[in-house]
Design a protein around this motif. Structure first.
Motif, PDB file in Angstrom:
ATOM      1  N   ASP A 384      32.100  54.700  48.172  1.00  0.00           N
ATOM      2  CA  ASP A 384      31.358  54.929  46.930  1.00  0.00           C
ATOM      3  C   ASP A 384      31.793  53.962  45.827  1.00  0.00           C
ATOM      4  O   ASP A 384      30.962  53.379  45.132  1.00  0.00           O
ATOM      5  CB  ASP A 384      31.550  56.377  46.459  1.00  0.00           C
ATOM      6  N   THR A 385      33.097  53.809  45.671  1.00  0.00           N
ATOM      7  CA  THR A 385      33.594  52.900  44.632  1.00  0.00           C
ATOM      8  C   THR A 385      33.205  51.462  44.963  1.00  0.00           C
ATOM      9  O   THR A 385      32.854  50.682  44.070  1.00  0.00           O
ATOM     10  CB  THR A 385      35.143  53.003  44.526  1.00  0.00           C
ATOM     11  N   PHE A 386      33.284  51.130  46.262  1.00  0.00           N
ATOM     12  CA  PHE A 386      32.898  49.790  46.715  1.00  0.00           C
ATOM     13  C   PHE A 386      31.460  49.482  46.282  1.00  0.00           C
ATOM     14  O   PHE A 386      31.186  48.460  45.646  1.00  0.00           O
ATOM     15  CB  PHE A 386      33.033  49.747  48.248  1.00  0.00           C
ATOM     16  N   VAL A 387      30.532  50.386  46.604  1.00  0.00           N
ATOM     17  CA  VAL A 387      29.109  50.172  46.281  1.00  0.00           C
ATOM     18  C   VAL A 387      28.906  50.173  44.768  1.00  0.00           C
ATOM     19  O   VAL A 387      28.135  49.363  44.226  1.00  0.00           O
ATOM     20  CB  VAL A 387      28.233  51.265  46.947  1.00  0.00           C
ATOM     21  N   ASP A 388      29.634  51.049  44.085  1.00  0.00           N
ATOM     22  CA  ASP A 388      29.511  51.120  42.636  1.00  0.00           C
ATOM     23  C   ASP A 388      29.874  49.771  41.999  1.00  0.00           C
ATOM     24  O   ASP A 388      29.183  49.275  41.100  1.00  0.00           O
ATOM     25  CB  ASP A 388      30.450  52.233  42.137  1.00  0.00           C
ATOM     26  N   TYR A 389      30.946  49.157  42.467  1.00  0.00           N
ATOM     27  CA  TYR A 389      31.355  47.866  41.901  1.00  0.00           C
ATOM     28  C   TYR A 389      30.403  46.738  42.291  1.00  0.00           C
ATOM     29  O   TYR A 389      30.176  45.818  41.505  1.00  0.00           O
ATOM     30  CB  TYR A 389      32.799  47.524  42.300  1.00  0.00           C
ATOM     31  N   LEU A 390      29.851  46.819  43.506  1.00  0.00           N
ATOM     32  CA  LEU A 390      28.865  45.789  43.873  1.00  0.00           C
ATOM     33  C   LEU A 390      27.714  45.813  42.882  1.00  0.00           C
ATOM     34  O   LEU A 390      27.239  44.776  42.423  1.00  0.00           O
ATOM     35  CB  LEU A 390      28.332  46.032  45.288  1.00  0.00           C
ATOM     36  N   ARG A 391      27.259  47.034  42.561  1.00  0.00           N
ATOM     37  CA  ARG A 391      26.145  47.148  41.604  1.00  0.00           C
ATOM     38  C   ARG A 391      26.569  46.643  40.228  1.00  0.00           C
ATOM     39  O   ARG A 391      25.793  45.996  39.532  1.00  0.00           O
ATOM     40  CB  ARG A 391      25.685  48.601  41.498  1.00  0.00           C
ATOM     41  N   LYS A 392      27.822  46.923  39.828  1.00  0.00           N
ATOM     42  CA  LYS A 392      28.289  46.432  38.530  1.00  0.00           C
ATOM     43  C   LYS A 392      28.304  44.901  38.490  1.00  0.00           C
ATOM     44  O   LYS A 392      28.053  44.293  37.452  1.00  0.00           O
ATOM     45  CB  LYS A 392      29.694  46.958  38.233  1.00  0.00           C
ATOM     46  N   PHE A 393      28.599  44.294  39.629  1.00  0.00           N
ATOM     47  CA  PHE A 393      28.588  42.825  39.692  1.00  0.00           C
ATOM     48  C   PHE A 393      27.159  42.274  39.793  1.00  0.00           C
ATOM     49  O   PHE A 393      26.960  41.068  39.837  1.00  0.00           O
ATOM     50  CB  PHE A 393      29.404  42.334  40.898  1.00  0.00           C
ATOM     51  N   GLY A 394      26.190  43.149  39.868  1.00  0.00           N
ATOM     52  CA  GLY A 394      24.783  42.698  39.895  1.00  0.00           C
ATOM     53  C   GLY A 394      24.233  42.504  41.289  1.00  0.00           C
ATOM     54  O   GLY A 394      23.108  42.009  41.441  1.00  0.00           O
ATOM     55  N   ILE A 395      25.013  42.876  42.317  1.00  0.00           N
ATOM     56  CA  ILE A 395      24.523  42.744  43.690  1.00  0.00           C
ATOM     57  C   ILE A 395      23.500  43.864  43.937  1.00  0.00           C
ATOM     58  O   ILE A 395      23.752  45.020  43.584  1.00  0.00           O
ATOM     59  CB  ILE A 395      25.677  42.845  44.710  1.00  0.00           C
ATOM     60  N   SER A 433      21.721  33.004  45.851  1.00  0.00           N
ATOM     61  CA  SER A 433      22.763  32.139  45.278  1.00  0.00           C
ATOM     62  C   SER A 433      22.969  32.454  43.800  1.00  0.00           C
ATOM     63  O   SER A 433      24.097  32.421  43.299  1.00  0.00           O
ATOM     64  CB  SER A 433      22.371  30.669  45.436  1.00  0.00           C
ATOM     65  N   ILE A 434      21.869  32.759  43.099  1.00  0.00           N
ATOM     66  CA  ILE A 434      22.004  33.003  41.656  1.00  0.00           C
ATOM     67  C   ILE A 434      22.754  34.312  41.413  1.00  0.00           C
ATOM     68  O   ILE A 434      23.526  34.420  40.448  1.00  0.00           O
ATOM     69  CB  ILE A 434      20.614  32.981  40.958  1.00  0.00           C
ATOM     70  N   GLN A 435      22.575  35.298  42.303  1.00  0.00           N
ATOM     71  CA  GLN A 435      23.347  36.546  42.166  1.00  0.00           C
ATOM     72  C   GLN A 435      24.828  36.256  42.352  1.00  0.00           C
ATOM     73  O   GLN A 435      25.683  36.773  41.626  1.00  0.00           O
ATOM     74  CB  GLN A 435      22.905  37.562  43.223  1.00  0.00           C
ATOM     75  N   MET A 436      25.109  35.422  43.343  1.00  0.00           N
ATOM     76  CA  MET A 436      26.503  35.136  43.698  1.00  0.00           C
ATOM     77  C   MET A 436      27.223  34.410  42.566  1.00  0.00           C
ATOM     78  O   MET A 436      28.331  34.797  42.162  1.00  0.00           O
ATOM     79  CB  MET A 436      26.475  34.285  44.964  1.00  0.00           C
ATOM     80  N   ILE A 437      26.569  33.366  42.033  1.00  0.00           N
ATOM     81  CA  ILE A 437      27.251  32.587  40.985  1.00  0.00           C
ATOM     82  C   ILE A 437      27.351  33.404  39.694  1.00  0.00           C
ATOM     83  O   ILE A 437      28.332  33.297  38.948  1.00  0.00           O
ATOM     84  CB  ILE A 437      26.559  31.222  40.746  1.00  0.00           C
ATOM     85  N   THR A 438      26.370  34.271  39.445  1.00  0.00           N
ATOM     86  CA  THR A 438      26.421  35.108  38.239  1.00  0.00           C
ATOM     87  C   THR A 438      27.599  36.079  38.322  1.00  0.00           C
ATOM     88  O   THR A 438      28.322  36.292  37.342  1.00  0.00           O
ATOM     89  CB  THR A 438      25.098  35.889  38.076  1.00  0.00           C
ATOM     90  N   ALA A 439      27.785  36.648  39.519  1.00  0.00           N
ATOM     91  CA  ALA A 439      28.888  37.598  39.705  1.00  0.00           C
ATOM     92  C   ALA A 439      30.236  36.892  39.562  1.00  0.00           C
ATOM     93  O   ALA A 439      31.141  37.383  38.871  1.00  0.00           O
ATOM     94  CB  ALA A 439      28.774  38.255  41.073  1.00  0.00           C
ATOM     95  N   ILE A 440      30.374  35.719  40.188  1.00  0.00           N
ATOM     96  CA  ILE A 440      31.645  34.985  40.113  1.00  0.00           C
ATOM     97  C   ILE A 440      31.899  34.504  38.677  1.00  0.00           C
ATOM     98  O   ILE A 440      33.041  34.468  38.211  1.00  0.00           O
ATOM     99  CB  ILE A 440      31.647  33.799  41.104  1.00  0.00           C
TER     100      ILE A 440
END
Lengths: 582, 102
Positions: A384-395, A433-440
């Motif tokens: 749950d925490t894993f998925v929650d943080y993915l969403r916070k990173f915009g994934i 790619s844009i999701q990835m670079i935005t998160a990083i």
């Protein structure tokens, strides 16, 4: 006798008056609108004042896309004085030259030119000899040079109508980013893809009109009626794109594709503080001035439309989430869980080189890009925490970048043990790619996720509208961001890509070699090699993603994407005046 | 003796009216002719303005073409310029020769 004649005359006069009255009633009342419209056409002329489509500017104000005049070349057959054969013979070479300039991607042989010209001659003959039409278009979007050449022939019955088409001073540079202008169903200019599509309403102008009375010879009557509706030009848009950087990036990417034998490639450079896109290149591309000659698949900007499994570059997000959630400590060691392959159901998960490092720290897990170590971290984090943080990173969510056509791959609804395990090292889930670079970029911006943007200003003739950078949310704390940055620096300077690193700069980054899923399984030979990182690590000025699809010289990112990233970074440091670390 | 009233000569009145009519007609002719020429001038000015706008746009296009990085790179190569293989970064430290001067 006399009264009888007088009566007859009175009746005749009355009838005449009635007839005139009836006719006047018909003209003045019943046909008034129609006659007024006919008179309007005869007595007044309407001249359209065309509007200019707005330009697309780079960050230094130089137009990446501007406008140029073009002409619709047509013939009015009743006014032709020369024979169709004579006219066709004279103008075929000019139209041939014009079409060659637009069409040819490689030089034509003299025989091909003769054949091409002959085809045009027959096409013109067909149009000019057609007895059923009075007006026929001969060539659309004719250039100024070709118009002048035809003008010099002084052929009666031929004329031009001016219009505007796009002009690309830097040719195909950033083509997929800018998009192109075609026509809508009504034949009006319409922007498609990239910025042209997204900002079509801002860029397109509105034509104006001048309506005035004219005399019998068609000249305006100075004291006559005059109505003027001003045209409104489209607004210019100024981007974050650094023209010099874009030029350099495209050149290096082209060299990289050739050097590593990759099928395609992308490079994105972003300012982590604002989310501004400083350069965005993808190859193979197309020439927007000749877009019809290219495969429509090339119109899309893969960085926002194509999804891929990010592979090991994703690991930094998982570690950042685990650090922020307090599930792990940087110096924590992984013993039994990192000593052998992990068995989940029928699946056995190995490290990329099948070497195991029991007792390694979290930093070393990232440095070794250890898959079983990542499963250890993900399990401690929890589903749950894993998925929650993915969403916070915009994934799993749209980044809302201001480009037309962004794809948003969704995260799965139900997460099994195997899903958590493989996602921890960036497989089994899709991102753009844009999701990835935005998160990083959020890691490089003290944990604050910024909305990526290409345009920074919209400029009209009377005002400038600034588009302010927008922070989406604070994903992790500045302390966690600093911690993960240290780990990423260690991963670069002590990882498998250390041979390619620029020694004078502190770079935080991560390689990623992802397998490509096809028909329910992974391709055993083809990979997507990527490197994502930012620099200088202590005060990041840029974050960059380099992605190569199916490199043939080596499947590994450390041997392809990483050195290409470093080559481009060397130019970026120089271009942005970033000194080496003391 | 009744006062004598002066009755204008009938011919004189007709002459004045005729003169006024002829003068008006002539004036109308002149004004119409002038307006007609103004219309022509207006048309010429509009055509010229349009041509100048077009010329400006073509000149701007030429300037952009000359300033494009592709053109600049091609011209630099023609002039014999090459990409630098290394970069020289100056540090804030004093040069050795300068630092030895007391």
């Amino acid at each position: 006798m006399y009264p009888r004649r007088l009566r007859l005359l009175s009746i005749i006069i009355t009838l005449i008056i009635l007839a005139i009255t009836a006719r006047l009633f018909y003209w003045q009342v019943m046909s008034a609108d129609q006659l007024q419209a006919i008179a309007e056409v005869q007595q007044s002329s309407t001249v359209e004042i065309p509007s200019q489509r707005g330009r697309i500017l780079s960050s230094d104000g130089f137009p990446l896309v501007a406008n140029q005049p073009a002409y619709l070349f047509y013939a009015y057959l009743p006014y032709l004085e020369d024979s169709a054969d004579t006219i066709s013979q004279k103008i075929a070479p000019i139209i041939s030259t014009h079409r060659q300039a637009i069409a040819s991607q490689s030089a034509m042989t003299p025989e091909e030119i003769d054949s091409f010209e002959l085809d045009i001659y027959h096409e013109l003959m067909d149009k000019l000899s057609n007895p059923d039409i009075a007006w026929t278009p001969l060539q659309r979007n004719l250039s100024q040079e070709s118009k002048q050449a035809i003008d010099q022939l002084h052929l009666a019955g031929l004329d031009f109508e001016q219009s505007q088409i796009r002009y690309y001073p830097e040719a195909s540079m950033a083509a997929q980013l800018t998009g192109f202008v075609g026509s809508d169903a009504g034949g009006n200019p319409q922007g498609y893809f990239g910025l042209e599509g997204f900002y079509n309403l801002e860029l397109r102008g509105k034509s104006g009109y001048i309506r005035q009375e004219k005399d019998a010879s068609g000249k305006p009557i100075v004291v006559g009626r005059y109505q003027d509706i001003d045209s409104r030009d489209g607004r210019d848009i100024q981007t974050y794109i650094d023209r010099g950087l874009q030029f350099t990036v495209e050149k290096h990417l082209q060299d990289g594709l050739e050097q590593y034998g990759a099928a395609s490639g992308e490079v994105i450079i972003m300012d982590p503080k604002t989310g501004g896109i400083m350069a965005l290149a993808s190859l193979p591309g197309y020439d927007p001035a000749k877009f019809r000659q290219y495969d429509p698949k090339l119109y899309r900007l893969p960085s926002i439309t194509d999804t891929y499994e990010p592979g090991s570059t994703f690991k930094v997000l998982v570690v950042a989430a685990a650090l922020e959630a307090g599930a792990i400590e940087p110096d924590e060691r992984c013993y039994e869980d990192c000593a052998q392959p992990v068995q989940i159901g029928k699946y056995s998960i190995h490290t990329w080189n099948d070497e195991y490092n029991p007792g390694q720290t979290i930093t070393e897990i990232l440095q070794h890009s250890d898959n079983v170590g990542m499963i250890y971290i993900a399990r401690k984090l929890g589903k749950d925490t894993f998925v929650d943080y993915l969403r916070k990173f915009g994934i799993g969510q749209a980044t809302n970048i201001d480009l037309e056509g962004e794809t948003t791959p969704e995260l799965r609804d139900r997460w099994g043990d195997i899903d958590l395990a493989v996602s921890s090292f960036g497989q089994g889930l899709a991102v753009t790619s844009i999701q990835m670079i935005t998160a990083i970029a959020s890691l490089a911006n003290d944990g604050a996720l910024m909305e990526p943007h290409v345009v920074q200003k919209v400029i009209s003739h009377d005002r400038v509208i600034d588009i302010a950078p927008r922070q989406v949310r604070q994903v992790i704390s500045p302390d966690t961001a600093a911690e993960i940055t240290k780990m990423m620096v260690a991963a670069v300077h002590g990882g498998e890509a250390q041979w390619a690193v620029l020694k004078d700069y502190k770079i935080a980054g991560k390689t990623g070699t992802a397998q490509i899923p096809i028909s329910g399984h992974y391709d055993t030979e083809k990979t997507i090699a990527s490197f994502i990182g930012f620099a200088p690590a202590d005060d990041p000025k840029f974050v960059m993603l380099v992605k190569l699809r199916e490199p043939t010289t080596s499947p590994w990112a450390a041997e392809t994407a990483a050195p290409l990233w470093m080559n481009i970074a060397k130019e970026v440091f120089f271009h942005l005046n970033i000194p080496p670390n003391p | 003796m009744p006062a004598q009233t002066h009755i204008p000569n009938r011919r004189f009145v007709i002459a004045v009216i005729t003169l006024v009519l002829v003068t008006s007609a002539a004036a109308n002719l002149v004004v119409t002719s002038k307006l007609s020429r103004s219309g022509e001038q207006l048309k010429d000015l509009e055509t010229r303005a349009e041509q100048l706008r077009l010329d400006n746009q073509l000149l701007e296009q030429q300037v952009l073409s000359q300033q494009s990085l592709t053109t600049i790179q091609a011209q630099a190569e023609n002039l014999g310029f090459q990409s630098r293989p290394t970069q020289l970064i100056l540090t804030p430290d004093l040069p050795v020769a300068l630092s030895r001067v007391e």
